[in-house]
Design an enzyme around this catalytic site. Structure first.
Site, PDB file in Angstrom:
ATOM      1  CG  HIS A   1      49.500   0.389  40.705  1.00  0.00           C
ATOM      2  ND1 HIS A   1      49.119  -0.322  39.757  1.00  0.00           N
ATOM      3  CD2 HIS A   1      48.753   0.891  41.560  1.00  0.00           C
ATOM      4  CE1 HIS A   1      47.849  -0.422  40.029  1.00  0.00           C
ATOM      5  NE2 HIS A   1      47.440   0.223  41.173  1.00  0.00           N
TER       6      HIS A   1
ATOM      7  CG  MET B   1      41.772  -2.400  44.666  1.00  0.00           C
ATOM      8  SD  MET B   1      40.084  -2.510  44.420  1.00  0.00           S
ATOM      9  CE  MET B   1      40.020  -2.017  42.836  1.00  0.00           C
TER      10      MET B   1
ATOM     11  CB  SER C   1      43.992  -2.785  37.133  1.00  0.00           C
ATOM     12  OG  SER C   1      45.018  -2.170  37.939  1.00  0.00           O
TER      13      SER C   1
HETATM   14  P1  AMP Z   1      44.193   0.976  42.180  1.00  0.00           P
HETATM   15  O1  AMP Z   1      44.836  -0.350  42.426  1.00  0.00           O
HETATM   16  O2  AMP Z   1      43.791   1.009  40.803  1.00  0.00           O
HETATM   17  O3  AMP Z   1      43.134   0.910  43.033  1.00  0.00           O
HETATM   18  O4  AMP Z   1      44.829   2.118  42.165  1.00  0.00           O
HETATM   19  C1  AMP Z   1      45.807   2.286  43.606  1.00  0.00           C
HETATM   20  C2  AMP Z   1      46.273   3.440  43.797  1.00  0.00           C
HETATM   21  O5  AMP Z   1      47.001   4.006  42.454  1.00  0.00           O
HETATM   22  C3  AMP Z   1      45.217   4.596  43.826  1.00  0.00           C
HETATM   23  O6  AMP Z   1      45.712   5.721  44.815  1.00  0.00           O
HETATM   24  C4  AMP Z   1      45.307   5.003  42.380  1.00  0.00           C
HETATM   25  O7  AMP Z   1      44.881   6.429  42.380  1.00  0.00           O
HETATM   26  C5  AMP Z   1      46.700   4.913  41.864  1.00  0.00           C
HETATM   27  N1  AMP Z   1      46.617   4.944  40.341  1.00  0.00           N
HETATM   28  C6  AMP Z   1      46.014   3.897  39.605  1.00  0.00           C
HETATM   29  N2  AMP Z   1      46.307   4.240  38.221  1.00  0.00           N
HETATM   30  C7  AMP Z   1      47.080   5.310  38.028  1.00  0.00           C
HETATM   31  C8  AMP Z   1      47.731   6.267  36.961  1.00  0.00           C
HETATM   32  N3  AMP Z   1      47.752   5.781  35.951  1.00  0.00           N
HETATM   33  N4  AMP Z   1      48.695   7.291  37.624  1.00  0.00           N
HETATM   34  C9  AMP Z   1      48.628   7.602  38.978  1.00  0.00           C
HETATM   35  N5  AMP Z   1      48.339   6.730  39.817  1.00  0.00           N
HETATM   36  C10 AMP Z   1      47.604   5.795  39.557  1.00  0.00           C
END
Ligand code: AMP
Length: 285
Positions: free
Chosen positions: A37, A30, A186
């Site tokens: 990421h 997102m 985020s």
């Molecule tokens: P988001 O942008 O928060 O929807 O996350 C996108 C992807 O990145 C999802 O698969 C999350 O699980 C992964 N993600 C977010 N934060 C982390 C983190 N701290 N460590 C590993 N993967 C992450």
């Protein structure tokens, strides 16, 4: 690196890449990219030929009153971060490009969506599953990279791909943390300095549960849950939604702590709703 907001352009580019024998890695996000990421993008770049990072703040997975409008957005910064980590394509569609009309068909997640995050965020996993299905349909056969940070989401996506026979290999990636244990997110941007330091309570609570399982050999689920809860409730700035012990595959609460369990926690600090999780492995007696 290519930046596109066009689903058709993405599909055509990746079809052509596969035609000349290149493998595709997809990391759906997102945006508001951080070290979690970036670690995933670097891994995808090491394991596949063409890495696509999608950036879409998906309205379908936010409930009424949640932070859809406030969610941080900075496409130029994200583009630079993705490129630096090794992305070949950033796909950042508008909502209108993804859904020119209100969708009449969506994906429904059954039992897995009734527990944990699903119980606190009705409709959330249907929204996630719908958008992931659409992204996988646009990307075509690929490796799809997801973080363990959103553990329930990872389990739902694995089932989505299996149950609907989608042409993707799901790759789960370990959670990336700050030195003090806070999982990168985020939503950490919502935290004041005092809330930021209070937020380490999620990790400390998980560690308390892990120690109960791994060091004290506790087999009673309620006792492990209590070990986590007591730590979580000691932090005044943290409002606990749940601290739970589940089977890592089914997400059901087991009658006894088995050889492998997943500990999950969620709650609020200030304006941020935060989640985290950890594996715990019990020595069988
Ligand atoms: P988001 O942008 O928060 O929807 O996350 C996108 C992807 O990145 C999802 O698969 C999350 O699980 C992964 N993600 C977010 N934060 C982390 C983190 N701290 N460590 C590993 N993967 C992450």
């Amino acid at each position: 690196m290519i930046l596109t907001d066009s689903p058709d352009e993405l599909r055509a580019f990746l079809e052509q890449a596969r035609r000349v024998g290149r493998s595709v890695g997809l990391h759906p996000t997102m945006g508001s990219l951080h070290g979690g990421h970036r670690t995933i993008i670097r891994r995808a770049a090491a394991e596949t030929d063409v890495v696509v990072v999608s950036i879409f703040v998906n309205p379908l997975q936010f409930g009424p009153g949640e932070d859809f409008d406030a969610y941080p957005r900075d496409l130029e910064r994200d583009r630079a971060q993705a490129e630096e980590a090794g992305a070949d394509v950033v796909f950042a569609p508008s909502t209108a490009a993804m859904f020119p009309e209100e969708p009449q068909v969506t994906v429904r997640v059954n039992r897995l969506a009734d527990v944990l995050e699903g119980a606190h965020r009705p409709g959330h996993f249907d929204g996630v599953a719908t958008i992931v299905t659409k992204l996988l349909a646009l990307a075509g056969p690929c490796h799809a990279y997801f973080g363990e940070k959103d553990y329930q989401q990872l389990v739902v996506v694995r089932h989505l791909v299996d149950d609907l026979s989608l042409p993707a290999v799901v790759v789960g990636c370990p959670t990336v943390r700050e030195p003090d244990g806070l999982a990168l997110s985020s939503r950490n941007a919502y935290l004041s300095a005092t809330e930021r330091s209070a937020a380490t309570v999620l990790y400390h609570s998980l560690l308390a549960g892990k120690r109960a399982v791994e060091e004290r050999g506790v087999s009673d689920v309620a006792e492990v849950r209590a070990a986590m809860t007591v730590v979580a409730q000691r932090e005044e700035l943290f409002d606990l939604d749940y601290a739970e012990v589940v089977d890592p595959g089914t997400l059901s609460v087991p009658p006894k702590v088995g050889a492998e369990v997943r500990l999950l926690i969620a709650g609020r600090t200030g304006k941020a709703r935060l989640i985290d999780n950890l594996a715990a492995n019990r020595q069988e007696d």
